[in-house]
Design a protein around this motif. Sequence first.
Motif: not given
Length: 220
Positions: A129-138
Motif C-alpha cells: 500500500k505504501i509503495i502503491d500510494d507513493f509510486q516511486p520512480d527509483v
Amino acid sequence: MSKLKILIIADEVWNDRIHGNNVLTNWFTGFDAEFAEVYCSPGAPSNPVCTRYFQVTDAMMAKSLMGKRAGHAFETEILEMQASEVAPAAEPIPEKFYSTMKSLAGEPLRAVRDMIWLTGRYNQEALKKIIDDFQPDVVFCPRLLSPKLMRLEKIISKMTTAPFVAFTADDEASMMQVSYSPLYWIKRLLFRSAFKNHVKLYKHYFTFSAEQACDYNAQI
C-alpha cells in the motif's frame, strides 16, 4: 512537472541524532525530490528530508513467526521529528530485547537472526500500500547487503516497476575475510552464491571507488 520520487531501502533508521554526519541527509538535503523509506531497525527517524516510512524490526519479525505479520507504515512531519526523539507511530528501541541479543553475540546467534528474517512473515499488504500510494520512480538501496535485505529487496521488486539502484562502500561478497568459524564460511559461501544472482536486480550498482568496482566486476 512532478518531482522525482525516490524510495529508499535501508537497514538502519534515518536518524541524525543517532548517526551523526548521516550520509543520506548529506546527499539529499535540498534535493528536488520526494522520499519514502523502508527500514529494518527500531527507533524513530529524525532528519530534514523524509516523512513517509515503513518500519520492520527484529522483534516484529520474531513475533511474526507466531502471530502478527511484521511491519507497519507511518508518516511524520519534519518539525515533529526535530522536536521529539520518538515518532508517534515508530516502534521504539526495546532495550531489554537488544541487551539480551548482545549478551548472546556470536556467529550462531547471527545465523539464527538471519533465519528469522528469511522465514518471518512481512505485512505485505501494508508494504504494498505504501509503495502503491507513493509510486516511486527509483528505488535506492544504500547498504551493506545481507540476507534480510536481499529478501526485502526481492519482495519490493515485485511490487514496483521502478529501477533499483544500489550503493555500497563495503566489501559485500568477497572471500578476503578473516574468521575461524566454519559456520561463518558456510554462510559466506551461500551468501556469495546468492549475491551473484541478486545483483541482476539493479539497474546501476555504485561503489565507493573504481578499484572496488573492478573487484566486483571480477567477482560477478
